[in-house]
Design a protein around this motif. Structure first.
Motif, PDB file in Angstrom:
ATOM      1  N   LEU A   2      13.269  17.549  90.380  1.00 50.62           N
ATOM      2  CA  LEU A   2      12.063  18.192  89.886  1.00 50.62           C
ATOM      3  C   LEU A   2      11.998  19.631  90.363  1.00 50.62           C
ATOM      4  O   LEU A   2      12.225  19.912  91.534  1.00 50.62           O
ATOM      5  CB  LEU A   2      10.819  17.431  90.350  1.00 50.62           C
ATOM      6  CG  LEU A   2      10.758  15.957  89.939  1.00 50.62           C
ATOM      7  CD1 LEU A   2       9.545  15.290  90.555  1.00 50.62           C
ATOM      8  CD2 LEU A   2      10.757  15.813  88.442  1.00 50.62           C
ATOM      9  N   GLY A   3      11.677  20.525  89.445  1.00 51.11           N
ATOM     10  CA  GLY A   3      11.569  21.932  89.777  1.00 51.11           C
ATOM     11  C   GLY A   3      10.283  22.235  90.520  1.00 51.11           C
ATOM     12  O   GLY A   3       9.358  21.410  90.571  1.00 51.11           O
ATOM     13  N   PRO A   4      10.168  23.420  91.101  1.00 46.45           N
ATOM     14  CA  PRO A   4       9.000  23.781  91.903  1.00 46.45           C
ATOM     15  C   PRO A   4       7.708  23.874  91.086  1.00 46.45           C
ATOM     16  O   PRO A   4       6.622  23.747  91.641  1.00 46.45           O
ATOM     17  CB  PRO A   4       9.377  25.143  92.497  1.00 46.45           C
ATOM     18  CG  PRO A   4      10.451  25.671  91.610  1.00 46.45           C
ATOM     19  CD  PRO A   4      11.172  24.478  91.067  1.00 46.45           C
ATOM     20  N   LYS A   5       7.802  24.061  89.783  1.00 45.93           N
ATOM     21  CA  LYS A   5       6.602  24.166  88.946  1.00 45.93           C
ATOM     22  C   LYS A   5       6.104  22.814  88.441  1.00 45.93           C
ATOM     23  O   LYS A   5       5.039  22.726  87.859  1.00 45.93           O
ATOM     24  CB  LYS A   5       6.871  25.083  87.749  1.00 45.93           C
ATOM     25  CG  LYS A   5       7.141  26.513  88.146  1.00 45.93           C
ATOM     26  CD  LYS A   5       7.382  27.369  86.928  1.00 45.93           C
ATOM     27  CE  LYS A   5       7.703  28.800  87.304  1.00 45.93           C
ATOM     28  NZ  LYS A   5       7.944  29.639  86.133  1.00 45.93           N
ATOM     29  N   PHE A   6       6.883  21.744  88.694  1.00 43.87           N
ATOM     30  CA  PHE A   6       6.509  20.413  88.204  1.00 43.87           C
ATOM     31  C   PHE A   6       5.248  19.916  88.896  1.00 43.87           C
ATOM     32  O   PHE A   6       5.121  19.977  90.105  1.00 43.87           O
ATOM     33  CB  PHE A   6       7.643  19.417  88.442  1.00 43.87           C
ATOM     34  CG  PHE A   6       7.300  18.024  87.999  1.00 43.87           C
ATOM     35  CD1 PHE A   6       7.386  17.669  86.676  1.00 43.87           C
ATOM     36  CD2 PHE A   6       6.857  17.087  88.915  1.00 43.87           C
ATOM     37  CE1 PHE A   6       7.063  16.387  86.254  1.00 43.87           C
ATOM     38  CE2 PHE A   6       6.531  15.800  88.520  1.00 43.87           C
ATOM     39  CZ  PHE A   6       6.626  15.460  87.183  1.00 43.87           C
ATOM     40  N   LYS A   7       4.326  19.413  88.081  1.00 41.29           N
ATOM     41  CA  LYS A   7       3.098  18.801  88.606  1.00 41.29           C
ATOM     42  C   LYS A   7       3.003  17.406  88.002  1.00 41.29           C
ATOM     43  O   LYS A   7       2.928  17.256  86.781  1.00 41.29           O
ATOM     44  CB  LYS A   7       1.881  19.626  88.222  1.00 41.29           C
ATOM     45  CG  LYS A   7       1.852  20.991  88.868  1.00 41.29           C
ATOM     46  CD  LYS A   7       0.588  21.748  88.446  1.00 41.29           C
ATOM     47  CE  LYS A   7       0.552  23.114  89.050  1.00 41.29           C
ATOM     48  NZ  LYS A   7       1.387  24.092  88.370  1.00 41.29           N
ATOM     49  N   VAL A  12       4.593  13.077  81.604  1.00 35.80           N
ATOM     50  CA  VAL A  12       5.935  13.224  81.050  1.00 35.80           C
ATOM     51  C   VAL A  12       6.000  14.523  80.250  1.00 35.80           C
ATOM     52  O   VAL A  12       5.162  14.794  79.411  1.00 35.80           O
ATOM     53  CB  VAL A  12       6.287  12.020  80.155  1.00 35.80           C
ATOM     54  CG1 VAL A  12       7.632  12.213  79.487  1.00 35.80           C
ATOM     55  CG2 VAL A  12       6.260  10.734  80.965  1.00 35.80           C
ATOM     56  N   GLN A  13       7.004  15.304  80.532  1.00 39.89           N
ATOM     57  CA  GLN A  13       7.200  16.587  79.866  1.00 39.89           C
ATOM     58  C   GLN A  13       8.493  16.558  79.053  1.00 39.89           C
ATOM     59  O   GLN A  13       9.274  15.618  79.143  1.00 39.89           O
ATOM     60  CB  GLN A  13       7.268  17.704  80.910  1.00 39.89           C
ATOM     61  CG  GLN A  13       6.044  17.794  81.793  1.00 39.89           C
ATOM     62  CD  GLN A  13       4.806  18.223  81.032  1.00 39.89           C
ATOM     63  OE1 GLN A  13       4.836  19.228  80.349  1.00 39.89           O
ATOM     64  NE2 GLN A  13       3.752  17.454  81.141  1.00 39.89           N
ATOM     65  N   CYS A  14       8.747  17.579  78.281  1.00 33.25           N
ATOM     66  CA  CYS A  14       9.937  17.672  77.430  1.00 33.25           C
ATOM     67  C   CYS A  14      11.220  17.396  78.204  1.00 33.25           C
ATOM     68  O   CYS A  14      12.097  16.672  77.738  1.00 33.25           O
ATOM     69  CB  CYS A  14      10.042  19.055  76.795  1.00 33.25           C
ATOM     70  SG  CYS A  14       8.618  19.529  75.798  1.00 33.25           S
ATOM     71  N   GLU A  15      11.346  17.978  79.383  1.00 30.97           N
ATOM     72  CA  GLU A  15      12.580  17.874  80.148  1.00 30.97           C
ATOM     73  C   GLU A  15      12.841  16.459  80.661  1.00 30.97           C
ATOM     74  O   GLU A  15      13.973  16.126  80.987  1.00 30.97           O
ATOM     75  CB  GLU A  15      12.581  18.878  81.293  1.00 30.97           C
ATOM     76  CG  GLU A  15      12.686  20.299  80.787  1.00 30.97           C
ATOM     77  CD  GLU A  15      12.820  21.330  81.890  1.00 30.97           C
ATOM     78  OE1 GLU A  15      12.612  20.998  83.076  1.00 30.97           O
ATOM     79  OE2 GLU A  15      13.138  22.482  81.566  1.00 30.97           O
ATOM     80  N   THR A  16      11.817  15.625  80.715  1.00 31.83           N
ATOM     81  CA  THR A  16      12.013  14.241  81.132  1.00 31.83           C
ATOM     82  C   THR A  16      13.017  13.557  80.208  1.00 31.83           C
ATOM     83  O   THR A  16      13.886  12.823  80.655  1.00 31.83           O
ATOM     84  CB  THR A  16      10.682  13.474  81.120  1.00 31.83           C
ATOM     85  OG1 THR A  16       9.752  14.131  81.975  1.00 31.83           O
ATOM     86  CG2 THR A  16      10.859  12.038  81.567  1.00 31.83           C
ATOM     87  N   CYS A  17      12.903  13.827  78.929  1.00 32.97           N
ATOM     88  CA  CYS A  17      13.793  13.206  77.941  1.00 32.97           C
ATOM     89  C   CYS A  17      14.945  14.112  77.531  1.00 32.97           C
ATOM     90  O   CYS A  17      16.052  13.637  77.294  1.00 32.97           O
ATOM     91  CB  CYS A  17      13.005  12.825  76.694  1.00 32.97           C
ATOM     92  SG  CYS A  17      11.651  11.672  77.018  1.00 32.97           S
ATOM     93  N   HIS A  18      14.695  15.398  77.436  1.00 37.66           N
ATOM     94  CA  HIS A  18      15.687  16.322  76.880  1.00 37.66           C
ATOM     95  C   HIS A  18      16.501  17.076  77.915  1.00 37.66           C
ATOM     96  O   HIS A  18      17.369  17.862  77.556  1.00 37.66           O
ATOM     97  CB  HIS A  18      15.004  17.321  75.937  1.00 37.66           C
ATOM     98  CG  HIS A  18      14.406  16.668  74.743  1.00 37.66           C
ATOM     99  ND1 HIS A  18      15.165  16.046  73.771  1.00 37.66           N
ATOM    100  CD2 HIS A  18      13.120  16.523  74.356  1.00 37.66           C
ATOM    101  CE1 HIS A  18      14.371  15.562  72.839  1.00 37.66           C
ATOM    102  NE2 HIS A  18      13.129  15.821  73.167  1.00 37.66           N
TER     103      HIS A  18
END
Length: 83
Positions: A2-7, A12-18
């Protein structure tokens, strides 16, 4: 990772799947599906195979999911692709 901007409250965000978008996020790359995939965009032919990675009985917060109904709520079209 997880990146530092993840909250987590954002869910679930785009990057979770893509996958991480840092390598394929530019408009130039995203205009070409093939270029985006070559640069790391993850796509799936069988969406249930992706979903089951998190939505499975081994998950501590597991709830049975109707994948067909769930996909109808979250699916998003491929830009420029005719149905």
């Amino acid at each position: 990772m997880l990146g530092p901007k993840f909250k987590i409250k954002d869910g679930v965000q785009c990057e979770t799947c893509h996958g991480p978008g840092s390598e394929y996020k530019t408009l130039k790359i995203m205009k070409s599906r093939e270029s985006a995939i070559a640069n790391g965009l993850k796509v799936y032919e069988k969406i249930e195979e992706l979903c089951i990675k998190c939505h499975n009985p081994e998950s501590p917060t597991f709830k049975k999911v109707d994948f067909t109904a769930a996909w109808e709520k979250i699916k998003h079209p491929i830009p420029g692709k005719k149905k």
